[in-house]
Design a protein around this motif. Structure first.
Motif, PDB file in Angstrom:
ATOM      1  N   TRP A 199       4.532   3.691   1.776  1.00  0.00           N
ATOM      2  CA  TRP A 199       3.395   4.352   1.127  1.00  0.00           C
ATOM      3  C   TRP A 199       2.199   4.396   2.075  1.00  0.00           C
ATOM      4  CZ3 TRP A 199      -0.251   1.141  -2.377  1.00  0.00           C
ATOM      5  CH2 TRP A 199      -1.272   1.940  -2.888  1.00  0.00           C
ATOM      6  N   PHE A 200       1.542   5.564   2.114  1.00  0.00           N
ATOM      7  CA  PHE A 200       0.305   5.729   2.882  1.00  0.00           C
ATOM      8  C   PHE A 200      -0.866   5.707   1.903  1.00  0.00           C
ATOM      9  CE2 PHE A 200       3.684   7.765   5.304  1.00  0.00           C
ATOM     10  CZ  PHE A 200       3.589   7.026   6.476  1.00  0.00           C
ATOM     11  N   ALA A 201      -1.687   4.667   2.010  1.00  0.00           N
ATOM     12  CA  ALA A 201      -2.724   4.402   1.019  1.00  0.00           C
ATOM     13  C   ALA A 201      -4.092   4.851   1.512  1.00  0.00           C
ATOM     14  CB  ALA A 201      -2.758   2.906   0.701  1.00  0.00           C
ATOM     15  N   LEU A 207     -13.270   6.036  -3.281  1.00  0.00           N
ATOM     16  CA  LEU A 207     -13.059   6.401  -4.684  1.00  0.00           C
ATOM     17  C   LEU A 207     -11.587   6.694  -4.967  1.00  0.00           C
ATOM     18  CD1 LEU A 207     -16.212   8.608  -5.223  1.00  0.00           C
ATOM     19  CD2 LEU A 207     -15.686   6.485  -6.428  1.00  0.00           C
ATOM     20  N   LEU A 208     -10.907   7.381  -4.052  1.00  0.00           N
ATOM     21  CA  LEU A 208      -9.488   7.688  -4.282  1.00  0.00           C
ATOM     22  C   LEU A 208      -8.653   6.416  -4.286  1.00  0.00           C
ATOM     23  CD1 LEU A 208      -8.944  10.945  -2.181  1.00  0.00           C
ATOM     24  CD2 LEU A 208      -9.497  10.709  -4.608  1.00  0.00           C
ATOM     25  N   GLY A 209      -8.945   5.504  -3.374  1.00  0.00           N
ATOM     26  CA  GLY A 209      -8.210   4.245  -3.337  1.00  0.00           C
ATOM     27  C   GLY A 209      -8.396   3.430  -4.605  1.00  0.00           C
ATOM     28  N   ALA A 210      -9.643   3.371  -5.090  1.00  0.00           N
ATOM     29  CA  ALA A 210      -9.928   2.618  -6.316  1.00  0.00           C
ATOM     30  C   ALA A 210      -9.269   3.262  -7.533  1.00  0.00           C
ATOM     31  CB  ALA A 210     -11.437   2.519  -6.517  1.00  0.00           C
ATOM     32  N   ALA A 211      -9.345   4.595  -7.612  1.00  0.00           N
ATOM     33  CA  ALA A 211      -8.745   5.303  -8.751  1.00  0.00           C
ATOM     34  C   ALA A 211      -7.235   5.119  -8.783  1.00  0.00           C
ATOM     35  CB  ALA A 211      -9.100   6.788  -8.673  1.00  0.00           C
ATOM     36  N   LEU A 212      -6.597   5.209  -7.632  1.00  0.00           N
ATOM     37  CA  LEU A 212      -5.144   5.081  -7.571  1.00  0.00           C
ATOM     38  C   LEU A 212      -4.708   3.653  -7.907  1.00  0.00           C
ATOM     39  CD1 LEU A 212      -2.368   6.182  -6.969  1.00  0.00           C
ATOM     40  CD2 LEU A 212      -2.844   5.941  -4.520  1.00  0.00           C
ATOM     41  N   LYS A 213      -5.411   2.682  -7.357  1.00  0.00           N
ATOM     42  CA  LYS A 213      -5.082   1.284  -7.644  1.00  0.00           C
ATOM     43  C   LYS A 213      -5.176   0.995  -9.139  1.00  0.00           C
ATOM     44  CE  LYS A 213      -6.618  -3.445  -6.692  1.00  0.00           C
ATOM     45  NZ  LYS A 213      -7.640  -4.295  -6.006  1.00  0.00           N
ATOM     46  N   SER A 229       0.272   2.139   6.052  1.00  0.00           N
ATOM     47  CA  SER A 229      -1.035   2.192   6.690  1.00  0.00           C
ATOM     48  C   SER A 229      -2.027   2.746   5.689  1.00  0.00           C
ATOM     49  CB  SER A 229      -1.010   3.072   7.951  1.00  0.00           C
ATOM     50  OG  SER A 229      -0.815   4.440   7.599  1.00  0.00           O
ATOM     51  N   GLU A 230      -3.315   2.593   6.008  1.00  0.00           N
ATOM     52  CA  GLU A 230      -4.387   3.188   5.216  1.00  0.00           C
ATOM     53  C   GLU A 230      -5.014   4.326   6.007  1.00  0.00           C
ATOM     54  OE1 GLU A 230      -7.265   0.339   3.968  1.00  0.00           O
ATOM     55  OE2 GLU A 230      -5.938  -0.592   2.491  1.00  0.00           O
ATOM     56  N   ASN A 231      -5.411   5.362   5.288  1.00  0.00           N
ATOM     57  CA  ASN A 231      -6.034   6.516   5.936  1.00  0.00           C
ATOM     58  C   ASN A 231      -7.113   7.062   5.019  1.00  0.00           C
ATOM     59  OD1 ASN A 231      -6.597   9.062   7.206  1.00  0.00           O
ATOM     60  ND2 ASN A 231      -4.594   8.941   8.196  1.00  0.00           N
ATOM     61  N   LEU A 232      -8.304   7.270   5.556  1.00  0.00           N
ATOM     62  CA  LEU A 232      -9.405   7.804   4.769  1.00  0.00           C
ATOM     63  C   LEU A 232      -9.188   9.265   4.416  1.00  0.00           C
ATOM     64  CD1 LEU A 232     -12.302   7.324   3.625  1.00  0.00           C
ATOM     65  CD2 LEU A 232     -13.171   8.021   5.870  1.00  0.00           C
TER      66      LEU A 232
END
Length: 305
Positions: A199-201, A207-213, A229-232
């Motif tokens: 998964w690419f988080a 905001l997208l990371g918080a909403a998805l979590k 990995s994480e990607n903005l």
């Protein structure tokens, strides 16, 4: 205290060296050192720890640096706007937005509302995380901030109390994967914990990371994901997903063509979709004629829906 003294201090904090900072500021080292000493006298505190190599800031110096950066940035933005006014340019409204909204929402919205000549993207903002938008509104760096906003209750470490917003539309983050040779998803949800889906988080501070979590935590069934990995940037995640390295949740607008052509496919059904609003924010206390007129027009548009 002069603005150039604040710029001197920023240069010294960056270089950690009096001679190099003086060269950057195009003054002699004795003159530069005298200005820093005057700053310390003005603030009534030692700002530079001269006993370390390289130089370091004291706790008071770190606090003062934040003030210097805020003031000099505000002056820079104001100078640019004054130059535009003096040159007779129309006052355009600067809107900050993430890259995915700049590419897949803002142009169409400006065209549909007839605002192309009055609103322009603030391109410095494409690499910002959520808190940066509200800080920029607070200091007057931009007039508007367009962002995704979770529709589900979500714990966000943001201070947007000085801002108000209008909702321009809605969006969903949807899970996508590259297709297998038979057209089915190469990766599907949910997966087992023994064999999790790569998964690419998004960053958790976004905001997208918080909403998805938040959305995934509310589902009764664990998705079985392993963060690669994480990607903005949604565009960066989309490219990695298209190469077949894993799944990613992407704004539906940004993948419509890829889904239609089959270059990307859904990795799960709609229970995995994350509902979002598209919010346009402004600061409550920052006013100029063009912005106030636009805000009133948007209110009229909302009322007519």
């Amino acid at each position: 205290m002069e603005i150039r003294w604040l710029e001197d201090f920023i240069a010294l904090a960056r270089t950690r060296h009096f001679s190099r900072a003086a060269d950057e500021q195009h003054v002699t080292q004795p003159t530069f050192s005298r200005r820093i000493k005057l700053l310390e006298e003005e603030m009534g505190a030692t700002l530079i720890n001269r006993q370390t190599l390289p130089l370091s800031l004291t706790a008071e110096g770190e606090e003062f640096l934040a003030l210097c950066e805020k003031i000099t940035e505000g002056v820079r933005v104001t100078r640019e706007r004054i130059r535009d006014i003096s040159a007779g340019h129309d006052r355009r409204i600067a809107v900050a937005a993430p890259q995915s909204l700049l590419a897949h929402f803002l142009p169409e919205w400006l065209a549909a509302t007839g605002l192309e000549g009055r609103v322009e993207p603030y391109l410095r903002a494409t690499g910002w995380v959520a808190a940066d938008y509200f800080k920029a509104l607070n200091r007057g760096e931009c007039d508007l901030a367009l962002c995704y906003w979770p529709l589900e209750r979500c714990d966000l470490e943001l201070d947007n109390s000085a801002c108000r917003y209008r909702t321009l539309g809605y969006e969903h983050l949807i899970p996508v994967s590259a297709p297998a040779p038979d057209g089915t998803p190469r990766f599907t949800l949910p997966a087992s914990r023994r064999s999790p889906v790569p998964w690419f988080a998004y960053p958790r501070l976004g905001l997208l990371g918080a909403a998805l979590k938040t959305h995934l935590a509310r589902l009764p069934e664990a998705p079985g994901l392993a963060v690669k990995s994480e990607n903005l940037y949604a565009a960066g995640i989309k490219e990695l997903v298209a190469l077949g390295y894993g799944v990613g949740w992407l704004p539906e607008r940004s993948v419509r063509r890829a889904l239609a052509s089959g270059t990307l496919v859904r990795a799960g059904d709609t229970r995995w979709d994350v509902p979002l609003a598209l919010r346009l924010y402004r600061h409550r206390h920052h006013h100029h004629a063009e912005l106030d007129v636009l805000w009133g027009e948007l209110a009229a548009t909302e009322a007519s829906r």
